[in-house]
Enzyme design. Sequence first.
Site, mmCIF file in Angstrom:
data_model
loop_
_atom_site.group_PDB
_atom_site.id
_atom_site.type_symbol
_atom_site.label_atom_id
_atom_site.label_comp_id
_atom_site.label_asym_id
_atom_site.label_seq_id
_atom_site.Cartn_x
_atom_site.Cartn_y
_atom_site.Cartn_z
ATOM 1 N N TYR A 151 18.864 76.616 22.754
ATOM 2 C CA TYR A 151 18.643 77.628 23.823
ATOM 3 C C TYR A 151 17.999 78.652 23.395
ATOM 4 C CZ TYR A 151 22.404 74.989 26.191
ATOM 5 O OH TYR A 151 23.163 73.871 26.537
ATOM 6 N N ARG A 177 24.660 72.689 22.215
ATOM 7 C CA ARG A 177 24.780 73.730 21.464
ATOM 8 C C ARG A 177 25.096 73.410 20.071
ATOM 9 N NH1 ARG A 177 25.024 78.953 23.290
ATOM 10 N NH2 ARG A 177 26.098 78.021 25.117
ATOM 11 N N CYS A 197 7.559 95.291 26.401
ATOM 12 C CA CYS A 197 7.756 96.706 26.735
ATOM 13 C C CYS A 197 9.158 96.706 27.750
ATOM 14 C CB CYS A 197 6.524 96.872 27.709
ATOM 15 S SG CYS A 197 5.235 96.905 26.588
ATOM 16 N N GLU A 198 10.190 96.558 27.049
ATOM 17 C CA GLU A 198 11.422 96.812 27.979
ATOM 18 C C GLU A 198 12.396 97.261 26.908
ATOM 19 O OE1 GLU A 198 13.077 93.897 30.748
ATOM 20 O OE2 GLU A 198 10.980 92.961 31.021
ATOM 21 N N GLU A 232 28.125 65.586 26.304
ATOM 22 C CA GLU A 232 26.954 65.857 26.494
ATOM 23 C C GLU A 232 26.687 67.340 25.702
ATOM 24 O OE1 GLU A 232 26.685 66.607 30.597
ATOM 25 O OE2 GLU A 232 26.528 64.561 31.214
ATOM 26 N N GLY A 281 29.820 71.601 25.999
ATOM 27 C CA GLY A 281 30.312 72.978 25.947
ATOM 28 C C GLY A 281 31.066 73.530 24.655
ATOM 29 N N TYR A 316 22.531 87.712 27.649
ATOM 30 C CA TYR A 316 23.647 87.361 27.523
ATOM 31 C C TYR A 316 24.408 88.425 26.796
ATOM 32 C CZ TYR A 316 22.050 82.483 28.737
ATOM 33 O OH TYR A 316 21.593 81.346 29.256
#
Length: 439
Positions: free
Chosen positions: A375, A278, A346-347, A275, A239, A318
Amino acid sequence: MDHFLYKNKQLHAEDVDIRDIAETLGTPFYCYSAATLTRHYQLFTQALEPLPHLVCFAVKANSNIAVLKLLGDLGAGMDVVSAGEYLRARAAGVPGEKIVFSGVGKTVEEMRIALGGGIRQFNVESEPELEALSLVASEMGIEAPFALRVNPDIDARTHDKISTGRKEDKFGLPIERARDIYARAAQMPGLRIVGVDMHIGSQLTDLAPFEAAYTKLAELTRQLREDGHTIERLDLGGGLGIPYTRSNETPPLPSDYGAMVRRVLGDLGCEIEIEPGRLIAGNAGILVSSVIWRKSGGAREFLIIDAAMNDLLRPAMYDAHHDIIPVVEPAPGEPAVAVDIVGPVCESGDTFARQRAMPLLQSGDLVAFRSAGAYGAVMASEYNSRPLIPEVLVKNDQFAVIRRRPSYDEMLARDSLPAWMQPPAGEEPETGQAQVTEG
Ligand code: LLP
């Protein structure tokens, strides 16, 4: 610090010119730096010294087997959340005794695979899971080492979608019920209590929520020991956040985190497991893409690039910021224009940056997304039938493809037609099958 720097006006990964990789492979691609991965792993292990500890890399952040092997060879353990991740860690040569199995919904099949192959501990998140683990391990005639993941009800003050330690989040078991559950577990066959686990969220930029959670963990550990349980290990989750911009973001360093862990938990005599995902992989990777077109829209200038939300989902999912830099270093004083940097999907959500100041780039020019090593590739999909993009690992002046770009044929070949759509034997299909080869 990372190893993606301009040298002679060209962006390099360590000593490799990014243009050389782009010429060999085409774009887009992910590129990781072995030196940065190594350095980030070492920062964590040094930060926890002299406590006994194991840094278990969160495989979900970057699951390429070459990346796992690099970290495993340095001594890292692995934190996995599926049988697939477990098998990747094993394929990278990491022994089962260094793998912790986390995750809110492990299946019985996954438990069997990990127990059969060897596992350091399961981080159990529910009572039905505990019962199932007891049953599976008993059937196999072995004991499953486990820690209970407790939910401390602490707000990690991070993005809502990656906050996991509040009581309304789906993760872990309420810390108030932990003593009862450990008491029950101690009576169940096939289980061995080894410790306690928590993980309160990701991309935390402040140590205070960690400290509040670990203080509760220390208190629980003392109570569980008074209840007669052997608590040898504390798994603190991952984290710790990273700077996604070069400007004024200064998240705490692993050394600050380590000092806090030693202060809050150091006197318990437990082995500490962490753990991180990132912080090890995030700034060890970039995504390289090229400009397809530049266009003047009604109200905006757009840079349409060949990477899209299917390759790097974080901005769409996010609203995450990634620095995007030209691969050719802008000259001092070179004019910049505000552009929206978008992909071909296409968005409207397929937008990486709005009104970002960039030099005047043209079709074919290369750009690099920073902080894309965690990620990034793992969250990619083939949306819009865009094949997954390659991954490259750099070490000094060498680079190697560690996942190749699949051909269009390979992508198409995974689909199959039901029998009732197949032409009867001997009859020609009405339409010929398209022959597609990679260009
Ligand atoms: N341990 C557990 C049990 C986790 O659930 C996670 C991340 C980690 C460790 C590693 O956390 P880290 O050190 O990487 O923050 N896709 C999101 C991040 C999701 C994180 C999920 N769990 C993103 O792109 O920001």
